[in-house]
Design an enzyme around this catalytic site. Structure first.
Site, PDB file in Angstrom:
ATOM      1  N   THR A 126       0.810  -1.215   0.000  1.00 42.30           N
ATOM      2  CA  THR A 126       0.000   0.000   0.000  1.00 42.30           C
ATOM      3  C   THR A 126       0.848   1.272   0.000  1.00 42.30           C
ATOM      4  O   THR A 126       1.980   1.262   0.505  1.00 42.30           O
ATOM      5  CB  THR A 126      -0.912  -0.013   1.259  1.00 42.30           C
ATOM      6  N   ASP A 127       0.251   2.345  -0.502  1.00 44.98           N
ATOM      7  CA  ASP A 127       0.940   3.649  -0.463  1.00 44.98           C
ATOM      8  C   ASP A 127       1.139   4.137   0.974  1.00 44.98           C
ATOM      9  O   ASP A 127       1.973   5.002   1.238  1.00 44.98           O
ATOM     10  CB  ASP A 127       0.183   4.698  -1.286  1.00 44.98           C
ATOM     11  N   GLU A 128       0.357   3.552   1.913  1.00 42.63           N
ATOM     12  CA  GLU A 128       0.433   4.047   3.300  1.00 42.63           C
ATOM     13  C   GLU A 128       1.786   3.787   3.939  1.00 42.63           C
ATOM     14  O   GLU A 128       2.103   4.387   4.971  1.00 42.63           O
ATOM     15  CB  GLU A 128      -0.680   3.417   4.150  1.00 42.63           C
ATOM     16  N   TYR A 154      -1.612  -0.291  11.230  1.00 41.01           N
ATOM     17  CA  TYR A 154      -1.836  -0.977   9.952  1.00 41.01           C
ATOM     18  C   TYR A 154      -0.664  -0.733   8.998  1.00 41.01           C
ATOM     19  O   TYR A 154      -0.051  -1.673   8.485  1.00 41.01           O
ATOM     20  CB  TYR A 154      -3.154  -0.513   9.299  1.00 41.01           C
ATOM     21  N   LYS A 158       2.239  -3.270   7.395  1.00 39.76           N
ATOM     22  CA  LYS A 158       2.451  -3.486   5.953  1.00 39.76           C
ATOM     23  C   LYS A 158       3.902  -3.136   5.581  1.00 39.76           C
ATOM     24  O   LYS A 158       4.523  -3.804   4.757  1.00 39.76           O
ATOM     25  CB  LYS A 158       1.472  -2.631   5.131  1.00 39.76           C
TER      26      LYS A 158
END
Ligand code: NAD
Ligand code: DAU
Length: 339
Positions: A126-128, A154, A158
């Site tokens: 993810t970009d997060e 979260y 990741k």
């Protein structure tokens, strides 16, 4: 002909991926492994359940014995790991399960890949993992070189998984790729996420809870465009590489909510500003130049063209929504297991 293991395929993105790929590649075999948590739903897989090149396995990616046995039996060529705890708000409530599934689950899958051998392991990320960007610098974008700087439990889980994948590549020579995508939307998204949640609430005439001021920006990508990018990376991407995926569709949360209300013919009076998410990331924005240049990927939807079928799908599939909200799908799953 190749055999694919797709984990987390009873969820939103993995389910859409399987709907497309099981039909696009009828000569390939597709095995979906899913633990069927609150976010996994067997009804999502109904459209492909009876296809001869598809099989479902109910298991947890952290269950080492079960995962190893499956690899021993099936001899997979490719593993695509969608399985994850995916909701930021839940990670703030209970970080432990995020570390378990997102980190230990990834390790378990890669250990099985090492032991039994595979052509490629693909990690859906993810970009997060890049943290956030300031709101007053629209010239800044995340590239694959942007340092990891996660904000929530979260995104930290990741990011940890991504680092582990790269470490397995370097240390053990595991053939792997990683994709990092921006916010997805489309059919079969669990109604805890912004877009399906707001569609449900608007339809029911309930208040629409916008965190903080609603000025946070997300870079929205239609789920089918994300899945086409993963398909390209798995088949043609370079080993050990990270690919950013995004379509330059930045919108403030307030814009998204207003678009939904307008499309449904509802009043903006329903918008209610509520307490902000702790550590709330301000802006995500992806630079997808690498995947565009290397693999020729281009998104086919803009936010304007993608949001309309997404709203329609949510309106036309109230039964799927009420089942996932009520836990009815758990009963479906038990009935299926007894067949
Ligand atoms: P989701 O929550 O809708 O689905 C997750 C699926 O994983 C569910 O079917 C669930 O049952 C399964 N699962 C959870 N824990 C498991 C375990 N321990 N073992 C086996 N299966 C398990 O998630 P999603 O939105 O479809 O996201 C899929 C992947 O894409 C995740 O890795 C997520 O981090 C990533 N991602 C999501 C977005 C987004 O906008 N939703 C964007 C970029 C990346
Ligand atoms: O960017 C990719 C990520 O997008 C994925 O990795 C995650 O799995 C996925 O859940 C998503 O994370 P977000 O936190 O961006 O998505 P969410 O739908 O939870 O929230 C989108 C924005 O809307 C965010 O700024 C918070 C805000 N929001 C969300 C909810 C649920 C609200 O204002 N009100 C809400 O009720």
């Amino acid at each position: 002909m190749a055999k694919f293991l797709v984990t987390g395929g009873a969820g939103f993105i993995g389910g859409n991926f399987l709907h497309t790929m099981v039909r696009r590649y009828p000569e390939d075999e597709w095995v979906c492994l899913d633990a069927l948590t609150y976010a996994g739903n067997m009804e999502t897989l109904e459209p492909i359940m009876d296809l001869p090149n598809f099989k479902f396995v109910h298991a947890n990616i952290c269950d080492r014995e079960r995962v190893f046995k499956l690899f021993e039996e099936e001899h997979f060529d490719y593993v695509i790991n969608f399985a994850a705890e995916s909701h930021v708000d839940r990670s703030i409530e209970n970080p432990g399960i995020f570390l378990q599934t997102n980190v230990i689950g990834t390790q378990t899958l890669m250990d099985a890949c090492r032991k039994y051998g595979i052509k490629r392991y693909h990690q859906v990320s993810t970009d997060e993992v890049y943290g956030d960007l300031p709101l007053d610098r629209p010239d800044l974008f995340f590239t694959e070189e942007t340092p990891i700087h996660a904000s929530s439990p979260y995104s930290a889980s990741k990011a940890a998984a991504d680092l582990l994948v790269l470490a397995y590549h370097r240390t053990f020579g595991l053939p792997c790729t990683i994709s990092r995508c921006s916010n997805n939307y489309g059919p079969y998204q669990f109604p805890e996420k912004l877009i399906p949640l707001m569609i449900q609430k608007a339809q029911r005439g309930e208040p629409l809870p916008v965190y903080g001021t609603g000025e946070n920006v997300r870079d929205w990508l239609y789920v089918g465009d994300h899945n086409n990018a993963i398909d390209l990376i798995v088949r043609r991407g370079r080993d050990g590489e990270i690919y950013n995926i995004g379509g330059h569709n930045e919108r403030t949360n307030l814009d998204v909510v207003k678009t939904i209300l307008r499309a449904l013919g509802k009043s903006e009076d329903a918008i209610t500003f509520v307490k902000d998410r702790p550590g709330h990331d301000r802006r995500y924005a992806m630079d997808p130049t690498k995947i565009e240049k290397e693999l020729g990927w281009r998104p086919t939807y803009t936010f304007e063209t993608g949001i309309i079928p997404t709203i329609k799908w949510n309106l036309d599939n109230s039964q799927w929504i009420s089942h996932v909200e009520s836990g009815e799908y758990q009963l479906w799953m038990r009935r299926y297991a007894e067949k």
